[in-house]
Write a protein that holds these residues in place. Structure first.
Motif, PDB file in Angstrom:
ATOM      1  N   VAL A  17       0.957  -1.417  -0.228  1.00 24.51           N
ATOM      2  CA  VAL A  17      -0.013   0.356  -0.067  1.00 24.51           C
ATOM      3  C   VAL A  17       0.376   1.375  -0.101  1.00 24.51           C
ATOM      4  O   VAL A  17       1.096   2.287  -0.895  1.00 24.51           O
ATOM      5  CB  VAL A  17      -0.811   0.439   0.927  1.00 24.51           C
ATOM      6  CG1 VAL A  17      -1.730   0.665   1.453  1.00 24.51           C
ATOM      7  CG2 VAL A  17      -1.859  -1.190   1.407  1.00 24.51           C
ATOM      8  N   GLY A  18       2.130   1.012   0.931  1.00 24.48           N
ATOM      9  CA  GLY A  18       2.735   2.312   1.146  1.00 24.48           C
ATOM     10  C   GLY A  18       3.669   3.168  -0.042  1.00 24.48           C
ATOM     11  O   GLY A  18       3.488   4.113  -0.978  1.00 24.48           O
ATOM     12  N   VAL A  19       3.815   1.554  -1.435  1.00 17.91           N
ATOM     13  CA  VAL A  19       4.579   1.596  -2.391  1.00 17.91           C
ATOM     14  C   VAL A  19       3.357   2.605  -3.183  1.00 17.91           C
ATOM     15  O   VAL A  19       3.636   3.955  -4.182  1.00 17.91           O
ATOM     16  CB  VAL A  19       5.181   0.488  -3.623  1.00 17.91           C
ATOM     17  CG1 VAL A  19       5.500   0.710  -4.329  1.00 17.91           C
ATOM     18  CG2 VAL A  19       5.965   0.006  -2.172  1.00 17.91           C
ATOM     19  N   TYR A  20       1.944   2.026  -4.114  1.00 10.92           N
ATOM     20  CA  TYR A  20       1.362   2.523  -4.274  1.00 10.92           C
ATOM     21  C   TYR A  20       1.404   4.020  -3.678  1.00 10.92           C
ATOM     22  O   TYR A  20       0.692   5.141  -4.996  1.00 10.92           O
ATOM     23  CB  TYR A  20       0.018   2.309  -4.401  1.00 10.92           C
ATOM     24  CG  TYR A  20       0.350   0.783  -5.620  1.00 10.92           C
ATOM     25  CD1 TYR A  20      -0.319   1.417  -6.858  1.00 10.92           C
ATOM     26  CD2 TYR A  20       0.395  -0.858  -5.349  1.00 10.92           C
ATOM     27  CE1 TYR A  20       0.200  -0.382  -7.838  1.00 10.92           C
ATOM     28  CE2 TYR A  20       1.465  -1.693  -6.030  1.00 10.92           C
ATOM     29  CZ  TYR A  20       0.275  -1.557  -7.342  1.00 10.92           C
ATOM     30  OH  TYR A  20       0.608  -2.290  -8.157  1.00 10.92           O
ATOM     31  N   LEU A  21       1.064   4.117  -3.215  1.00 14.95           N
ATOM     32  CA  LEU A  21       0.717   5.632  -2.010  1.00 14.95           C
ATOM     33  C   LEU A  21       1.609   6.600  -2.582  1.00 14.95           C
ATOM     34  O   LEU A  21       1.445   7.432  -3.017  1.00 14.95           O
ATOM     35  CB  LEU A  21       0.293   5.688  -0.844  1.00 14.95           C
ATOM     36  CG  LEU A  21      -0.902   4.722  -0.498  1.00 14.95           C
ATOM     37  CD1 LEU A  21      -1.352   4.754   1.164  1.00 14.95           C
ATOM     38  CD2 LEU A  21      -2.253   5.633  -1.242  1.00 14.95           C
ATOM     39  N   ARG A  22       2.571   6.375  -2.018  1.00 13.97           N
ATOM     40  CA  ARG A  22       4.654   7.162  -2.807  1.00 13.97           C
ATOM     41  C   ARG A  22       3.724   7.474  -3.759  1.00 13.97           C
ATOM     42  O   ARG A  22       4.217   8.473  -4.348  1.00 13.97           O
ATOM     43  CB  ARG A  22       5.261   6.782  -1.830  1.00 13.97           C
ATOM     44  CG  ARG A  22       5.038   6.121  -0.594  1.00 13.97           C
ATOM     45  CD  ARG A  22       6.569   5.894   0.293  1.00 13.97           C
ATOM     46  NE  ARG A  22       6.338   5.598   1.226  1.00 13.97           N
ATOM     47  CZ  ARG A  22       6.421   4.745   2.098  1.00 13.97           C
ATOM     48  NH1 ARG A  22       6.639   2.861   2.564  1.00 13.97           N
ATOM     49  NH2 ARG A  22       6.301   4.674   3.746  1.00 13.97           N
ATOM     50  N   ASN A  23       3.788   6.585  -4.747  1.00 11.37           N
ATOM     51  CA  ASN A  23       3.781   6.762  -5.939  1.00 11.37           C
ATOM     52  C   ASN A  23       3.225   7.961  -6.585  1.00 11.37           C
ATOM     53  O   ASN A  23       3.438   8.176  -7.128  1.00 11.37           O
ATOM     54  CB  ASN A  23       3.822   6.079  -6.984  1.00 11.37           C
ATOM     55  CG  ASN A  23       4.843   4.761  -7.552  1.00 11.37           C
ATOM     56  OD1 ASN A  23       6.076   5.347  -6.888  1.00 11.37           O
ATOM     57  ND2 ASN A  23       4.229   3.473  -7.625  1.00 11.37           N
ATOM     58  N   GLU A  24       1.838   7.524  -5.807  1.00 18.90           N
ATOM     59  CA  GLU A  24       1.008   8.939  -5.640  1.00 18.90           C
ATOM     60  C   GLU A  24       1.520  10.384  -5.159  1.00 18.90           C
ATOM     61  O   GLU A  24       0.401  11.401  -5.038  1.00 18.90           O
ATOM     62  CB  GLU A  24      -0.255   9.002  -5.646  1.00 18.90           C
ATOM     63  CG  GLU A  24      -1.010   7.582  -7.042  1.00 18.90           C
ATOM     64  CD  GLU A  24      -1.354   7.638  -8.011  1.00 18.90           C
ATOM     65  OE1 GLU A  24      -1.519   9.519  -8.038  1.00 18.90           O
ATOM     66  OE2 GLU A  24      -0.880   7.272  -9.092  1.00 18.90           O
ATOM     67  N   ALA A  25       2.578  10.257  -5.141  1.00 18.47           N
ATOM     68  CA  ALA A  25       3.004  12.008  -3.606  1.00 18.47           C
ATOM     69  C   ALA A  25       1.954  11.887  -2.589  1.00 18.47           C
ATOM     70  O   ALA A  25       2.795  13.221  -2.450  1.00 18.47           O
ATOM     71  CB  ALA A  25       3.062  13.089  -4.362  1.00 18.47           C
TER      72      ALA A  25
END
Length: 231
Positions: A17-25
């Motif tokens: 979840v963290g990877v996908y959210l960080r990819n969205e800044a």
């Protein structure tokens, strides 16, 4: 940059979840237990929380209920339970949305964005607690918004309005790293330029007034290459 708190004791899920959210800044913090989550929220309320229902020390429903006693930021429940009653329970106790595992990470990101859009639209003041604190007391450093007074171990510290505003902003974002750009635009209300050393100069002056050791400051700490934080 919205701050998302992911509460899940399954490290792989939290990391995914963290990877996908960080990819969205998004800024992402994680907690593996309800106790860790409550501690993180006390230090700095997030803009949105993702709560797993099955936690080792408290179920997510009880955690959601406890959060709702003081905070209004959106909460999305994450769980492997698919029964309608579980969904109803979560929504009744204050959750804003409910996603069952396994889930599509892109759908989760879309739900997060949707909840944040709604919340910001209907709560223009932003994702904060119902009433912002009027004063902070951090390790002997006290600052009061109404009186514009700052004291250090009981002794008043004379601050200019700009210095007070800088210190107040950092204290109100305690636990977060605030970039020079964010700090400048929030306090001065102008567009930040990369070559602008104004923030650095004012931070140095603030530290001097607080008796901070330049290499080992107690209150306003530098996170090199990122910004400043009060812990």
């Amino acid at each position: 940059m919205p701050d998302i708190l992911v509460v899940d004791d399954e490290r792989e899920i939290a990391d995914l979840v963290g990877v996908y959210l960080r990819n969205e800044a998004f800024t992402v913090r994680t907690a593996a237990t309800a106790a860790e989550a409550l501690d993180a929220i006390r230090q700095s309320p997030p803009d949105l929380a993702l709560l797993d229902v099955m936690l080792p020390d408290m179920d997510g429903f009880a955690l959601c209920q406890q959060i709702r006693r003081e905070h209004l930021f959106p909460i999305i429940m994450l769980t492997a339970r698919v029964q309608d009653m579980d969904k109803i329970t979560g929504l009744t106790l204050g959750a804003d949305d409910y996603i069952t595992k396994p889930f599509n990470p892109l759908e989760l990101v879309a739900r997060v964005k949707g909840q944040l859009r709604r919340y910001i639209r209907y709560n223009p003041a932003g994702a904060a607690a119902p009433a912002d604190p009027e004063e902070y007391d951090i390790h002997g450093l006290a600052i009061a918004k109404n009186s514009h007074k700052c004291t250090l171990y009981g002794k008043e510290v004379a601050l200019t309005p700009l210095e007070f505003s800088i210190l107040w902003y950092l204290c109100s974002h305690r636990g977060k790293v605030v970039s020079s750009e964010e700090l400048f635009e929030a306090v001065w209300g102008e567009k930040y330029l990369d070559s602008n050393n104004t923030v650095m100069s004012h931070i140095a002056r603030l530290r001097e007034k607080l008796g901070e050791a330049p290499r080992h400051p107690k209150f306003i700490k530098t996170v090199w290459g990122v910004g400043y934080t009060v812990e």
